[in-house]
Design an enzyme around this catalytic site. Structure first.
Site, PDB file in Angstrom:
ATOM      1  N   HIS A  62      70.040  21.569 -43.635  1.00 17.44           N
ATOM      2  CA  HIS A  62      69.068  20.981 -42.710  1.00 17.44           C
ATOM      3  C   HIS A  62      69.282  21.571 -41.324  1.00 17.44           C
ATOM      4  O   HIS A  62      70.418  21.617 -40.845  1.00 17.44           O
ATOM      5  CB  HIS A  62      69.238  19.461 -42.608  1.00 17.44           C
ATOM      6  N   GLN A  85      73.893  12.431 -41.664  1.00 15.13           N
ATOM      7  CA  GLN A  85      74.410  13.312 -42.708  1.00 15.13           C
ATOM      8  C   GLN A  85      75.877  13.049 -43.001  1.00 15.13           C
ATOM      9  O   GLN A  85      76.330  13.133 -44.131  1.00 15.13           O
ATOM     10  CB  GLN A  85      74.201  14.765 -42.308  1.00 15.13           C
TER      11      GLN A  85
END
Length: 441
Positions: A332, A264
């Site tokens: 997430h 990420q």
């Protein structure tokens, strides 16, 4: 190399400090960002294509006479991809389609009282805008994540915008993904100016009623601005810079945790990653793995800046870890813990959840079948990830017979009078009077 991440003990932080460590970086100058984005939106709205050309030249470094992708460009994009790359796109489209086809809403019809029938119809949005970012990396996966549910919903007009590359073309993989999903209108436009073009329309870009897709802080700000204008376009959700929160207990594999954090972090400098660990030893091992793996990554410069704004939190147990996660409301959420499914019921705020050591967030990004367009900035407290339902409207219908009105109408009239809305009550009374007269005739 010095560790880029400090381990903070959650139990020692007061409430103000807890709020501070969970604050997103992009929120710190939100007012100034909104002002600048609004200027771009207003300019494009008033000057149309002329403003788009100027912003594309200034911000993307490309001078374009025409923004639309031609048939020749689509053909060149097809030729640029290898068979393996095209097959991967096709396989991802297949799995995403299978999951999203289950989300279609059937019509509803119910007789709620004798002679009173209520229905709900599902109608596709007439024109939708699909924004595919390409700031630091092209995202063909986003093209399919947007285009697949739009196609399943049956939206007749699907407009896609994606930033141009330095040579004035769009990313080939994005174009191939668009074509595979049935999108024919693709424009080489990025940033707040692309959002404004789709929201208000220009000579080149059709106007849409709702805009979908993630993007940087500028894109998110522009989407919020046009959504507040009745003449603009609705937005799917606040979906900006990427973020992930990983919960790790003693069973977690530090190499896996670090890999998920870095996956990420490489999106952009304003991405944020958070590790919540129940063991200091695990936290230390994960940080060491972040440092080791980061040194091998091609996008190290971006990743280092993103990691520098991220957090590692030490908590006493998994119950506290879930409380921290729900407070943060991550885009997430990865549960690298023993028996992760047993904790799923404790998840209240998250865009998408990834269970266990063998479920990297990457799978959701590309091909597991769920959608990777998810709420960020903590908006997972109220928003869901993208789905087919976001591309349709639900229209309710009611039909009342004289028998039904005679039975239920007095209830409506009483409630109208309770609210001192006499005209509402009269709309029922004039009909009940006719029913009574006709029954006596």
């Amino acid at each position: 190399m010095k560790s880029p991440l400090d381990i903070l003990d959650w139990s020692t932080l007061d409430e103000a400090r807890r709020d501070a460590v969970l604050r997103r970086p992009a929120q710190r100058d939100a007012a100034n960002l909104l002002d600048q984005a609004r200027r771009i939106v207003d300019d494009v709205r008033s000057r149309g294509d002329t403003a788009l050309r100027e912003y594309t030249a200034r911000l993307d470094g490309v001078e374009l006479e025409s923004f639309g992708v031609s048939e020749a460009e689509f053909a060149a994009a097809e030729a640029a991809l290898t068979p393996v790359q095209r097959t991967a796109l096709e396989r991802a489209i297949e799995t995403v389609t299978r999951f999203h086809e289950l989300q279609t809403l059937p019509p509803l019809r119910l007789e709620t009282a004798p002679g009173v029938v209520c229905e709900r119809l599902t109608v596709a949005l007439e024109a939708v805008g699909l924004y595919v970012p390409a700031g630091t990396a092209p995202l063909p996966s986003t093209a399919l994540m947007l285009a697949v549910p739009a196609r399943i919903a049956g939206c007749p007009v699907r407009v896609m915008c994606t930033p141009p590359r330095p040579d004035g073309t769009a990313d080939p993989a994005v174009l191939v993904a668009a074509r595979l999903c049935g999108v024919r209108k693709v424009f080489k436009l990025g940033g707040a100016q692309a959002i404004a073009a789709m929201a208000y329309g220009t000579d080149s870009v059709p106007k849409v009623v709702k805009i979908f897709g993630p993007g940087n802080s500028w894109v998110t700000a522009a989407k919020q601005i046009v959504a507040q204008d009745a003449d603009g376009a609705a937005l799917d959700m606040p979906a900006g810079p990427s973020e992930v929160l990983v919960i790790a207990d003693e069973s977690a594999r530090p190499a896996f945790v670090a890999a998920d954090l870095l996956a990420q972090a490489e999106h952009s400098e304003d991405a944020q990653v958070v590790l919540v660990a129940t063991s200091r030893a695990v936290a230390v091992a994960c940080v060491a793995e972040v440092v080791r793996q980061m040194a091998t990554l091609p996008r190290r410069a971006i990743t280092e800046r993103s990691i520098g704004g991220s957090r590692v939190l030490l908590v006493p147990d998994l119950a506290t870890a879930l409380d921290v996660s729900n407070r943060y409301a991550p885009e997430h959420l990865i549960l690298q813990v023993a028996n992760p499914r047993t904790w799923l019921g404790q998840v209240r705020n998250a865009g998408s959840v990834f269970l266990g050591a063998w479920t990297p967030e990457t799978m959701g990004d590309y091909c597991s079948g769920t959608n990777h367009v998810l709420p960020t900035y903590g908006h997972a407290r109220a928003y869901s990830g993208l789905g087919v339902a976001d591309f349709v409207k639900r229209i309710t219908v009611q039909e009342v017979t004289p028998t039904g009105l005679n039975d239920l109408g007095r209830t409506a009239r009483t409630l109208a009078r309770l609210e001192s809305l006499d005209a509402h009550a009269n709309a029922v009374s004039v009909r009940l009077d006719v029913i009574e007269r006709e029954s006596l005739a």
